[in-house]
Write a protein that holds these residues in place. Sequence first.
Motif, mmCIF file in Angstrom:
data_model
loop_
_atom_site.group_PDB
_atom_site.id
_atom_site.type_symbol
_atom_site.label_atom_id
_atom_site.label_comp_id
_atom_site.label_asym_id
_atom_site.label_seq_id
_atom_site.Cartn_x
_atom_site.Cartn_y
_atom_site.Cartn_z
ATOM 1 N N ARG A 1 62.832 35.301 95.167
ATOM 2 C CA ARG A 1 63.778 35.243 96.394
ATOM 3 C C ARG A 1 62.859 34.867 98.211
ATOM 4 N NH1 ARG A 1 69.461 35.886 97.567
ATOM 5 N NH2 ARG A 1 68.247 38.058 98.120
ATOM 6 N N ALA A 2 62.622 36.440 98.019
ATOM 7 C CA ALA A 2 61.958 36.900 99.518
ATOM 8 C C ALA A 2 60.545 36.569 99.170
ATOM 9 C CB ALA A 2 61.524 38.082 99.272
ATOM 10 N N PHE B 1 66.548 28.697 97.550
ATOM 11 C CA PHE B 1 67.798 28.411 98.904
ATOM 12 C C PHE B 1 66.787 28.975 99.956
ATOM 13 C CE2 PHE B 1 70.005 30.829 102.543
ATOM 14 C CZ PHE B 1 71.295 30.268 102.483
ATOM 15 N N GLY B 2 65.398 30.030 99.973
ATOM 16 C CA GLY B 2 65.263 30.079 101.220
ATOM 17 C C GLY B 2 64.475 28.851 101.419
ATOM 18 N N MET C 1 63.226 39.217 102.845
ATOM 19 C CA MET C 1 63.681 40.766 102.426
ATOM 20 C C MET C 1 64.460 41.326 101.327
ATOM 21 S SD MET C 1 66.258 43.139 105.497
ATOM 22 C CE MET C 1 66.728 44.587 105.407
ATOM 23 N N ASN D 1 70.883 46.229 97.131
ATOM 24 C CA ASN D 1 71.730 45.916 96.172
ATOM 25 C C ASN D 1 71.627 44.761 95.901
ATOM 26 O OD1 ASN D 1 73.003 44.395 98.415
ATOM 27 N ND2 ASN D 1 74.972 44.965 97.792
ATOM 28 N N PHE E 1 66.664 43.879 98.925
ATOM 29 C CA PHE E 1 67.581 44.030 99.468
ATOM 30 C C PHE E 1 68.335 44.998 98.509
ATOM 31 C CE2 PHE E 1 68.656 41.048 102.529
ATOM 32 C CZ PHE E 1 69.244 41.563 103.681
ATOM 33 N N ALA F 1 63.448 43.317 111.004
ATOM 34 C CA ALA F 1 64.171 42.433 109.651
ATOM 35 C C ALA F 1 64.993 41.485 110.679
ATOM 36 C CB ALA F 1 65.027 42.430 109.002
ATOM 37 N N LEU G 1 68.214 42.361 111.798
ATOM 38 C CA LEU G 1 69.479 42.297 111.197
ATOM 39 C C LEU G 1 70.416 43.172 112.131
ATOM 40 C CD1 LEU G 1 69.110 42.558 107.910
ATOM 41 C CD2 LEU G 1 69.871 40.762 108.558
ATOM 42 N N ALA H 1 71.303 41.743 97.067
ATOM 43 C CA ALA H 1 72.572 40.751 97.713
ATOM 44 C C ALA H 1 71.752 39.374 97.561
ATOM 45 C CB ALA H 1 71.781 40.728 98.934
ATOM 46 N N LEU H 2 72.525 38.753 96.099
ATOM 47 C CA LEU H 2 71.905 37.941 95.214
ATOM 48 C C LEU H 2 72.914 37.512 95.880
ATOM 49 C CD1 LEU H 2 70.024 38.947 91.951
ATOM 50 C CD2 LEU H 2 69.054 37.805 93.540
ATOM 51 N N PHE H 3 72.761 35.774 95.178
ATOM 52 C CA PHE H 3 74.090 34.613 96.121
ATOM 53 C C PHE H 3 75.087 34.555 94.180
ATOM 54 C CE2 PHE H 3 71.062 33.007 98.921
ATOM 55 C CZ PHE H 3 71.403 34.514 100.040
ATOM 56 N N PRO H 4 75.582 35.429 94.246
ATOM 57 C CA PRO H 4 76.487 35.982 92.608
ATOM 58 C C PRO H 4 77.189 34.081 92.473
ATOM 59 C CG PRO H 4 78.121 36.467 94.707
ATOM 60 C CD PRO H 4 76.976 36.492 95.653
ATOM 61 N N HIS H 5 77.188 33.155 93.228
ATOM 62 C CA HIS H 5 78.006 31.854 93.195
ATOM 63 C C HIS H 5 76.893 30.596 92.712
ATOM 64 C CE1 HIS H 5 76.944 31.676 97.347
ATOM 65 N NE2 HIS H 5 77.418 30.529 97.436
ATOM 66 N N MET H 6 75.851 31.706 93.167
ATOM 67 C CA MET H 6 74.205 30.746 92.507
ATOM 68 C C MET H 6 73.362 30.687 91.520
ATOM 69 S SD MET H 6 72.605 29.707 96.254
ATOM 70 C CE MET H 6 74.064 29.685 98.150
#
Lengths: 309, 392
Positions: B152-153, B104-105, B85, B89, B87, B56, B58, B91-96
């Motif tokens: 999202r991916a 987003f992408g 990718m 957990n 993840f 990835a 990272l 890794a969703l953006f909690p504020h969106m």
Amino acid sequence: MTVRTETPPQAPRQAPRNAPSLRHRLAERGIDSQLLLLVPAMVFVIGLFIYPFLYGLGLSFQPTNGGGPLTEYKRFFEDTFQRDTIWKTLRLAIPAALFNVLAAVPIAYRMRGRFRGKRLITTLLVIPITLGTVLTAEGLLNFLGPAGWFNRVLISAGILDEPLRLVNNYWGVFFSLVITGFPFAFLLILSYLSGIDPSLERAAATLGADWRARFRRITLPLLAPGLATTFCLTFVLAFSVFPSAILVGNPTGETRVISIAAYQAAYEQYDYPFASAIAMIMGAIEIVIIGVVLLWRSQFYVGSTGGKG
Amino acid sequence: MTQTSTFSELRLDGVSRQFAGTDALKDLDLTIRAGEFIALLGPSGCGKSTALNCLAGLLPLTGGSIWQDEKRIDTLPPERRGFGMVFQNYALFPHMTVRSNIAFGLQMRRLPKQEVAQRTDEAIRLVQLEEHAGKLPGQLSGGQQQRVAIARAVVLEPSLVLMDEPLSNLDAKLRLEMRTEIRRLHQSLGLTTVYVTHDQEEALSMADRLVVLRKGKVQQIGTPEDLHTRPANWHVADFMGFRNLVELTVSGADGDLVVVEDKGLKLAATPVEPLSTGDAVVVAVRPEDLVVRTGAGGHSSPSSSVDAVVEVVEYQGRELAVEVRTREGQRLHVRTGERLAPGDAVTLDVDPVRLLAFPRGDEPLAGRATLGADAEPRDKDVAPALSGSGPS
């Protein structure tokens, strides 16, 4: 049925024979013997905060020389010399708090992960907390004063012709507020930042966001509530500035802050009602500023940010 | 979404990653063809997530290179590789909201607003989250969050989708459903997928090819059937459901077979590599390949049967999982339809073809605790479908 009378109206109706004991129902509402653990804190808060506060509030409505209950407040606002202390204090406290928060963000952002030497750098950044205002002031006078190293170096290097005036004025107090306030801001923001799950930024990266977009769209919105809180705390610290306003400031002129006004009323004129009124005004201004900041904060997402908290 | 394949193959060439001087991943060579579903399989700490993060972008590599056709990509930052990718957990953006998370992408690619909205809608429909589009991730269940992460991916139609144990936080039932869902998405969108898991059953059922890793080194690369029937070494065997591993010594040859003995056992086994007399070996056999014979009717040759006493019986529907102990104290696991009870004396027959003999190597069997932990299939309802087929 005797137990039933204790049941609050919203409690589920149950057959009397199966009714849980009173102790059990109170415990459901958080009333149990552990509440006793709060007693020392309550005694402390009531004895050392609430009582003195109310006493001062009462005092501020009993003018020394008679008149209506608001006489002392009127006196403060009608006298330009006194009234201006509000502006002078805000002019110091807001820029200093803003500077501390904004300067701490990039440093904390760079230091949020784990790396070798992090503890050393953190220690160096936090040491000013331990110095105290007076030591800081001494240092500032020695370093930034007209004959201090800073000016001497610049003059002997030919950059300056005459020393910059950096102490005994606004800037002296500002520097002092930054030196003592920055470590607080840095530590708070660092802990807020490490509370943000690092995989969020990684996810954003795999979605094509460069570091600017990652910071603006992910980190900053999640950090904003923390920034607001940090601003409030450093602002309160800066707003009650007193020793450095005298030691490295110009306490009769541009850094005659509001706490100097209160001090003079209380301990030079022994006018306690007037001093109390000034203290109340100080509190009110702080509450207004904090209220505005928290209102702004409520615009943001303030839930879990997934990190180690 | 249309079928995408912006490369024909992705080549990992000696990819290595060290952490503080120790190899987390060493010399991973792998060629991924477009449209393939590759599973990286291994116990925790084997380097599979390291491999995924290196892919990835990272994690920077400490050695080797990654090539997308003729373009070297291991020097590109993650945002310029164009891989999706998922993840562990999520890794969703909690504020969106769900919608903004998925969009987003697309927004990062500066696509026209209308296209962003349209493709986001499509992705939301694909994972059946229409009713939840306006919610924040915190208001969704684990399975729904998982679907958002996948949407999202894949909404970017990435040339490669990387999934890091995406099902490990879900409960058993949901895990089975999502497994099918992911496989379905992979097929219908024509994605190329690299999927990390520690669950051998998950890997076997989903992947076209598996890469088994252990301590940062590749143990075996092959199709599910390759791994299931012909594990390359006893570590892989252990991980692939050969619960019975016994350290023995080669005492002779018997045609294509070898005779192994020790601990009161004498068995004929199939050597996986050429072995000679005196070699220390680990023999491996699946619980279901030990056939229980009750009472005394001993026809078969003594070199393919074991006498034992039943110790523990677990009820598992049609079959029982039984632990038996030989006279010398060797414990063996057996799956059988026979109704056995603790204390019963049994004779176990084993077809030499199903009894694999591996060179023992440097590591003693005792050190396999971490490997064995996940060897038993988690879900008994699915296990027979896999293990019942046996070697073919």
